[in-house]
Design a protein around this motif. Structure first.
Motif, PDB file in Angstrom:
ATOM      1  N   LEU A  57       0.836  -1.227   0.000  1.00 36.11           N
ATOM      2  CA  LEU A  57       0.000   0.000   0.000  1.00 36.11           C
ATOM      3  C   LEU A  57       0.850   1.248   0.000  1.00 36.11           C
ATOM      4  CD1 LEU A  57      -2.747   1.351   0.216  1.00 36.11           C
ATOM      5  CD2 LEU A  57      -2.651   0.993   2.710  1.00 36.11           C
ATOM      6  N   ARG A  58       1.930   1.180   0.776  1.00 36.83           N
ATOM      7  CA  ARG A  58       2.817   2.350   0.837  1.00 36.83           C
ATOM      8  C   ARG A  58       3.440   2.615  -0.523  1.00 36.83           C
ATOM      9  NH1 ARG A  58       5.355   4.845   5.090  1.00 36.83           N
ATOM     10  NH2 ARG A  58       7.360   5.913   4.592  1.00 36.83           N
ATOM     11  N   GLN A  59       3.811   1.550  -1.203  1.00 38.76           N
ATOM     12  CA  GLN A  59       4.393   1.732  -2.555  1.00 38.76           C
ATOM     13  C   GLN A  59       3.387   2.333  -3.509  1.00 38.76           C
ATOM     14  OE1 GLN A  59       5.763  -1.940  -4.228  1.00 38.76           O
ATOM     15  NE2 GLN A  59       6.705  -0.930  -6.038  1.00 38.76           N
ATOM     16  N   THR A  60       2.163   1.844  -3.354  1.00 36.38           N
ATOM     17  CA  THR A  60       1.108   2.386  -4.241  1.00 36.38           C
ATOM     18  C   THR A  60       0.888   3.873  -3.990  1.00 36.38           C
ATOM     19  OG1 THR A  60       0.022   0.212  -4.315  1.00 36.38           O
ATOM     20  CG2 THR A  60      -1.303   2.132  -4.906  1.00 36.38           C
ATOM     21  N   LEU A  61       0.868   4.233  -2.702  1.00 43.00           N
ATOM     22  CA  LEU A  61       0.658   5.664  -2.388  1.00 43.00           C
ATOM     23  C   LEU A  61       1.809   6.508  -2.918  1.00 43.00           C
ATOM     24  CD1 LEU A  61      -0.736   5.346   1.276  1.00 43.00           C
ATOM     25  CD2 LEU A  61      -2.013   5.821  -0.838  1.00 43.00           C
ATOM     26  N   HIS A  62       3.023   6.003  -2.802  1.00 43.11           N
ATOM     27  CA  HIS A  62       4.149   6.773  -3.373  1.00 43.11           C
ATOM     28  C   HIS A  62       4.029   6.907  -4.903  1.00 43.11           C
ATOM     29  CE1 HIS A  62       6.755   7.617   0.056  1.00 43.11           C
ATOM     30  NE2 HIS A  62       6.495   6.376   0.551  1.00 43.11           N
ATOM     31  N   GLN A  63       3.543   5.810  -5.473  1.00 42.11           N
ATOM     32  CA  GLN A  63       3.377   5.877  -6.940  1.00 42.11           C
ATOM     33  C   GLN A  63       2.318   6.904  -7.330  1.00 42.11           C
ATOM     34  OE1 GLN A  63       5.334   4.146  -9.072  1.00 42.11           O
ATOM     35  NE2 GLN A  63       4.352   5.351 -10.751  1.00 42.11           N
ATOM     36  N   ILE A  64       1.236   6.931  -6.512  1.00 36.29           N
ATOM     37  CA  ILE A  64       0.176   7.935  -6.781  1.00 36.29           C
ATOM     38  C   ILE A  64       0.751   9.334  -6.648  1.00 36.29           C
ATOM     39  CG2 ILE A  64      -1.988   8.884  -5.872  1.00 36.29           C
ATOM     40  CD1 ILE A  64      -2.795   5.964  -5.187  1.00 36.29           C
ATOM     41  N   ARG A  65       1.563   9.526  -5.588  1.00 36.15           N
ATOM     42  CA  ARG A  65       2.138  10.866  -5.390  1.00 36.15           C
ATOM     43  C   ARG A  65       3.053  11.228  -6.549  1.00 36.15           C
ATOM     44  NH1 ARG A  65       6.809  12.697  -2.836  1.00 36.15           N
ATOM     45  NH2 ARG A  65       6.574  14.834  -1.960  1.00 36.15           N
TER      46      ARG A  65
END
Length: 615
Positions: A57-65
């Motif tokens: 999830l953290r990776q996904t959020l960084h990708q979104i950012r």
């Protein structure tokens, strides 16, 4: 043009860059997976699984950012590119505007240079136009004078035509008694034409409208004549107007190549010595009742049948050709005319009747003088106002009365008829020397003293002025000349006999004023004096009376108007103008010319009478 080209180039570049930019990929962050309740210990598998899910999830959020940052950067680049494009567009528009302004300035500078180079030419054209305009005005000025002369002639003709055929022309009242004038009407067609002045119109029109031409001393006579020619394919005759000339070489005419109006090639008819002229009677078989026709007969060619425009031109051509033939036979050459050039009409005029008829060797008293001659100028200077209304500068003369009148009064005089007043223009017509001498002897002041002597005693009458109505002028002129209502009467029992005697004695003395006074009181010019062999006033005028008669006056030569010598020529001319007959005979059957020769008349009188017979 430069601005339009710059705008088109800028538009093309902008569209291309937008197309290139639209092809670049834009990274959109994937949607995050749905949260797993097991990660948060909501019934999940294990702790490790939770940590892996958290890391994912953290990776996904960084990708979104990261994707958000990339999207913001992409939007920035788009806005920056659009701003740069806008700045570039503004630059290109400004460059195009500057280029267009430079082009306009260059164009206007070129126009200014062209205008400066055209200025000298413009000034030259302006000066040339002004010079041509002045020349045109100077050329049109004579036409204005001719137009005024034609208007004067037209007004005179209109006034005469308006009064012609009315009852006043044939019947009137004088001193309360009816007077029928039908006995005074002309007895022939030619006399009627002369009465209305028909053959004077063409001559007046030619002098008024024809442009001046240089005199040619070799030309004896020239005018328009109608030449008869026979058509080749029929028996009909066609009449063509040609400009005929009689000079020292012979007779020739100008062929008409431009419709008959413009003289063309010279066509020789015959030599003077080899031709003869024959008058053609109106009633001849070949003439078809045409008037004023004559033939020029040559030895080798067919006769030339020609028609003149009036009796004066007819007599001029016949007489001048015969005189030229006679001079050629007698002297071996054609004599030069002694008077003015005998030109009947200009080839560029519209009528054939010219300024005068040739004198044909007639006496000096019958030669013609023009409007610029010294006698005419003297007559005009001596009579500064009209004899009837007082208008300034009259230039029409009544030959048988001896007065000068204005143009308006001359129209009334013409309506009276030539048996009352013979009117001629001093500027349009040509008068004989004898006619001029009569006008010099008489004039307005002496004749008004006779014709208006009883005006003051005439109740209800007064002399009109220049501004008086035409109707009143007509009434006054009728009373003055036709009825002689203002002439002083003696009231004698035999007044007519007394007046006839006064006329006879005045003619004997050569007293022009006395003759005019007796004529104004209705003196009879045809009355024969039985005491002196049946002589008339004209007989005694030219002779002074029969030889050996105690009342005979010296019939010596007239000295031309100086001293107290009798004015016999002037008296004879005045009597002839008022109806005296050249063929009147005394008891010895002598005509006036016979008496002048037999009873010692002067050479001038004999030549004058001989010339009148030729007329």
């Amino acid at each position: 043009g430069h601005a339009a080209t710059a705008d088109k180039g800028w538009t093309t570049g902008l569209v291309g860059r937008l197309k290139n930019y639209s092809t670049q990929p834009i990274h959109i962050a994937p949607e995050p997976p749905a949260p797993n309740s097991n990660i948060f210990g909501m019934g999940g598998d294990s702790f490790v699984s939770q940590i892996g899910a958290t890391l994912a999830l953290r990776q996904t959020l960084h990708q979104i950012r990261l994707d958000q940052v990339n999207a913001a950067a992409a939007r920035f680049r788009v806005l920056q590119h659009l701003d740069s494009l806008k700045a570039e567009v503004n630059r290109e528009v400004e460059d195009s505007a500057v280029t267009a302004l430079h082009g306009l300035r260059t164009h206007f500078n070129h126009c200014e240079d062209l205008s400066a180079s055209l200025s000298p030419r413009l000034f030259a054209v302006r000066d040339s136009h002004a010079a041509r305009r002045e020349a045109t005005d100077a050329r049109l000025a004579p036409w204005e004078e001719r137009r005024d002369a034609l208007r004067t002639l037209r007004d005179s003709a209109e006034s005469s035509a308006a009064a012609a055929g009315t009852a006043d022309e044939f019947q009137g009242v004088r001193a309360g008694k009816p007077m029928v004038l039908l006995s005074d009407k002309p007895e022939s067609l030619l006399a009627l034409e002369d009465d209305v002045g028909l053959w004077d119109v063409g001559r007046s029109l030619s002098e008024a409208a024809a442009p001046p031409r240089p005199a040619d001393p070799d030309i004896l006579l020239e005018s328009w004549l109608y030449k008869r020619s026979k058509k080749r394919m029929s028996q009909q005759h066609a009449w063509n107007r040609r400009w005929f000339v009689l000079d020292r070489e012979g007779v020739y005419y100008r062929s008409a190549k431009d419709g008959g109006e413009k003289p063309g090639e010279r066509v020789h008819v015959c030599s003077v010595l080899l031709c003869t002229v024959r008058e053609v009677a109106e009633t001849s078989r070949d003439n078809h009742r045409l008037r004023f026709c004559f033939e020029i007969i040559t030895p080798n060619n067919r006769p030339y049948m020609l028609q003149a425009r009036g009796p004066r031109e007819y007599r001029a051509w016949v007489g001048t050709i015969r005189d030229a033939i006679g001079n050629e036979l007698a002297n071996g050459h054609v004599s030069k005319p002694t008077n003015d050039l005998h030109v009947l009409a200009s080839p560029h005029s519209f009528d054939s009747e010219g300024p005068s008829s040739p004198d044909n060797g007639r006496g000096k008293a019958e030669s013609k003088v023009g409007r610029n001659s010294a006698p005419i100028r003297a007559i005009l200077e001596a009579n500064g106002t009209c004899a009837d209304c007082g208008a300034a500068a009259p230039d029409w003369a009544s030959l048988n009365i001896g007065v000068l009148v204005c143009i308006e009064c001359s129209g009334v005089h013409r309506s009276l008829g030539v048996h009352v007043s013979k009117v001629r223009s001093l500027t349009l017509d040509r008068l004989s020397v004898a006619e001029c001498r009569v006008l010099r002897e008489l004039g307005n002041a002496p004749m008004n003293a006779i014709l208006e002597a009883g005006l003051g005693a005439a109740e209800g009458w007064s002399k009109p002025g220049p501004d008086t109505s035409r109707a009143r002028k007509e009434a006054y002129i009728q009373a003055k000349y036709r009825w002689r209502g203002f002439v002083a009467r003696h009231g004698d029992a035999d007044e007519q006999g007394s007046v006839d005697h006064e006329l006879y004695e005045a003619a004997r003395r050569g007293d022009v004023a006395g003759v005019a006074a007796a004529l104004a009181r209705d003196g009879d010019v045809g009355r024969a004096n039985p005491e002196e062999g049946g002589m008339t006033a004209l007989h005694v005028c030219v002779t002074g009376g029969p030889r050996g008669h105690p009342a005979r006056c010296d019939a010596g030569g007239d000295d031309g108007g100086s001293g107290t010598a009798p004015r016999r020529l002037e008296c004879a001319e005045l009597l002839l103008q008022n109806g005296a007959r050249m063929d009147a005979k005394d008891k010895d059957q002598h005509t006036v010319l016979d008496c002048a020769v037999c009873h010692g008349g002067s050479q001038e009188i004999v030549e004058f009478l001989a010339a009148r017979i030729d007329l």
